[in-house]
Motif scaffolding. Structure first.
Motif, PDB file in Angstrom:
ATOM      1  N   GLU A  49       0.823  -1.208   0.000  1.00 44.52           N
ATOM      2  CA  GLU A  49       0.000   0.000   0.000  1.00 44.52           C
ATOM      3  C   GLU A  49       0.863   1.266   0.000  1.00 44.52           C
ATOM      4  O   GLU A  49       0.494   2.286  -0.582  1.00 44.52           O
ATOM      5  CB  GLU A  49      -0.914   0.002   1.229  1.00 44.52           C
ATOM      6  N   LEU A  50       2.016   1.184   0.657  1.00 42.47           N
ATOM      7  CA  LEU A  50       2.896   2.344   0.770  1.00 42.47           C
ATOM      8  C   LEU A  50       3.759   2.569  -0.467  1.00 42.47           C
ATOM      9  O   LEU A  50       4.324   3.646  -0.645  1.00 42.47           O
ATOM     10  CB  LEU A  50       3.821   2.188   1.990  1.00 42.47           C
ATOM     11  N   ARG A  51       3.871   1.566  -1.306  1.00 47.21           N
ATOM     12  CA  ARG A  51       4.826   1.629  -2.418  1.00 47.21           C
ATOM     13  C   ARG A  51       4.599   2.838  -3.321  1.00 47.21           C
ATOM     14  O   ARG A  51       5.554   3.504  -3.721  1.00 47.21           O
ATOM     15  CB  ARG A  51       4.777   0.341  -3.236  1.00 47.21           C
ATOM     16  N   ASN A  52       3.361   3.128  -3.655  1.00 46.18           N
ATOM     17  CA  ASN A  52       3.088   4.249  -4.549  1.00 46.18           C
ATOM     18  C   ASN A  52       3.608   5.572  -3.991  1.00 46.18           C
ATOM     19  O   ASN A  52       4.121   6.419  -4.727  1.00 46.18           O
ATOM     20  CB  ASN A  52       1.581   4.360  -4.828  1.00 46.18           C
ATOM     21  N   ASP A  53       3.471   5.741  -2.672  1.00 42.96           N
ATOM     22  CA  ASP A  53       3.891   6.991  -2.048  1.00 42.96           C
ATOM     23  C   ASP A  53       5.393   7.066  -1.820  1.00 42.96           C
ATOM     24  O   ASP A  53       5.975   8.154  -1.865  1.00 42.96           O
ATOM     25  CB  ASP A  53       3.174   7.176  -0.703  1.00 42.96           C
ATOM     26  N   PHE A  54       6.030   5.906  -1.585  1.00 43.41           N
ATOM     27  CA  PHE A  54       7.426   5.946  -1.162  1.00 43.41           C
ATOM     28  C   PHE A  54       8.428   5.393  -2.174  1.00 43.41           C
ATOM     29  O   PHE A  54       9.622   5.395  -1.914  1.00 43.41           O
ATOM     30  CB  PHE A  54       7.588   5.217   0.177  1.00 43.41           C
ATOM     31  N   GLU A  55       7.957   4.943  -3.322  1.00 50.24           N
ATOM     32  CA  GLU A  55       8.897   4.443  -4.311  1.00 50.24           C
ATOM     33  C   GLU A  55       9.892   5.540  -4.705  1.00 50.24           C
ATOM     34  O   GLU A  55      11.076   5.285  -4.913  1.00 50.24           O
ATOM     35  CB  GLU A  55       8.163   3.922  -5.551  1.00 50.24           C
ATOM     36  N   ASP A  72       8.265   2.098   7.891  1.00 44.54           N
ATOM     37  CA  ASP A  72       8.041   1.185   6.762  1.00 44.54           C
ATOM     38  C   ASP A  72       8.273   1.892   5.431  1.00 44.54           C
ATOM     39  O   ASP A  72       8.934   1.360   4.533  1.00 44.54           O
ATOM     40  CB  ASP A  72       6.602   0.646   6.787  1.00 44.54           C
ATOM     41  N   GLY A  73       7.709   3.087   5.317  1.00 45.13           N
ATOM     42  CA  GLY A  73       7.784   3.803   4.050  1.00 45.13           C
ATOM     43  C   GLY A  73       9.193   4.219   3.679  1.00 45.13           C
ATOM     44  O   GLY A  73       9.643   3.995   2.548  1.00 45.13           O
ATOM     45  N   VAL A  74       9.915   4.815   4.622  1.00 38.01           N
ATOM     46  CA  VAL A  74      11.274   5.276   4.340  1.00 38.01           C
ATOM     47  C   VAL A  74      12.199   4.089   4.080  1.00 38.01           C
ATOM     48  O   VAL A  74      13.036   4.115   3.173  1.00 38.01           O
ATOM     49  CB  VAL A  74      11.808   6.147   5.496  1.00 38.01           C
ATOM     50  N   ALA A  75      12.044   3.020   4.862  1.00 34.94           N
ATOM     51  CA  ALA A  75      12.865   1.826   4.641  1.00 34.94           C
ATOM     52  C   ALA A  75      12.567   1.210   3.273  1.00 34.94           C
ATOM     53  O   ALA A  75      13.475   0.713   2.593  1.00 34.94           O
ATOM     54  CB  ALA A  75      12.612   0.801   5.743  1.00 34.94           C
ATOM     55  N   VAL A 102      17.665   3.426   9.681  1.00 33.62           N
ATOM     56  CA  VAL A 102      16.267   3.138   9.330  1.00 33.62           C
ATOM     57  C   VAL A 102      16.146   1.752   8.700  1.00 33.62           C
ATOM     58  O   VAL A 102      15.238   0.980   9.026  1.00 33.62           O
ATOM     59  CB  VAL A 102      15.713   4.221   8.375  1.00 33.62           C
ATOM     60  N   TYR A 103      17.054   1.440   7.815  1.00 27.44           N
ATOM     61  CA  TYR A 103      17.032   0.149   7.130  1.00 27.44           C
ATOM     62  C   TYR A 103      17.179  -1.003   8.129  1.00 27.44           C
ATOM     63  O   TYR A 103      16.431  -1.992   8.091  1.00 27.44           O
ATOM     64  CB  TYR A 103      18.151   0.111   6.096  1.00 27.44           C
ATOM     65  N   ALA A 104      18.148  -0.877   9.049  1.00 26.13           N
ATOM     66  CA  ALA A 104      18.378  -1.922  10.046  1.00 26.13           C
ATOM     67  C   ALA A 104      17.197  -2.049  11.005  1.00 26.13           C
ATOM     68  O   ALA A 104      16.756  -3.162  11.325  1.00 26.13           O
ATOM     69  CB  ALA A 104      19.657  -1.624  10.825  1.00 26.13           C
TER      70      ALA A 104
END
Length: 203
Positions: A49-55, A72-75, A102-104
């Motif tokens: 769901e977040l992909r469109n906003d955070f890609e 979730d979005g930034v990672a 953030v990734y970790a």
């Protein structure tokens, strides 16, 4: 065999009791596994769901994201970015520090917040980052536990060996202080505080 069991009835009782214990344990393991899988499925659905906003992560998407889902979005943005690299590990090392954190943190959360599970599944260059990332968002107790765990899973560290009893104890200690919702809100606060890093030219 049946005749022997009838003559030695106490053995039958012990075997029956052991069978019940085994079935109970298997049921708990199965329930725990199902709960973990359901949790992962739910997280994957949210990422979709977040992909469109955070890609491509615009500031508008960043600002309007709920705190609970900002990590979730930034990672996700960095995951998609790293996947395009020829060498993901090398590309990871060139990310700015908040992005590495953030990734970790997101992988730790995605795997259910179990420290030993994180270290079993991840090595260099990701695993050494987690303790500092936890400390950066205000999870000091978790950071201290992570510092004790990480060396045992470091294949290059000849001075540390795996102590399964100690690992179990540390995981139990961690589970007592880890709260998923609070963890994500602390991560979101850290991310918003470092917003300019995520939108700098070399992010």
């Amino acid at each position: 065999m049946l005749e022997w069991l009838s003559q030695n009835w106490y053995v039958t009782i012990v075997l029956f009791a052991l069978l019940i214990i085994v079935l109970f344990a298997l049921n708990k393991v199965s329930a725990g596994h199902n709960k973990l899988m359901e949790g992962r499925q739910s997280k994957l659905k949210k990422l979709h769901e977040l992909r469109n906003d955070f890609e491509n992560m615009t500031e508008e998407a960043f600002d309007k994201a709920e705190d609970e889902y900002l990590l979730d979005g930034v990672a996700l943005y960095y995951q998609l970015k790293l996947q395009k690299a020829d060498d993901m590990n090398e590309a990871f090392t060139y990310l700015p520090e908040p992005a590495r954190y953030v990734y970790a943190l997101n992988i730790f959360y995605f795997e259910g917040g179990v420290l030993s599970g994180f270290y079993r599944a991840n090595g260099e260059p990701l695993s050494p980052v987690l303790a500092d990332a936890l400390r950066a968002i205000g999870e000091g107790e978790l950071a201290e536990i992570a510092k004790k765990l990480q060396p045992m899973f470091d294949e290059e560290n000849e001075n540390a060996s795996i102590d399964y009893k100690f690992i179990k104890t540390l995981d139990e200690n961690a589970s007592e202080v880890y709260n998923e919702r609070e963890f994500k809100l602390k991560a979101a606060a850290y991310i918003r505080k470092n917003k300019e890093v995520f939108f700098s030219a070399n992010n």
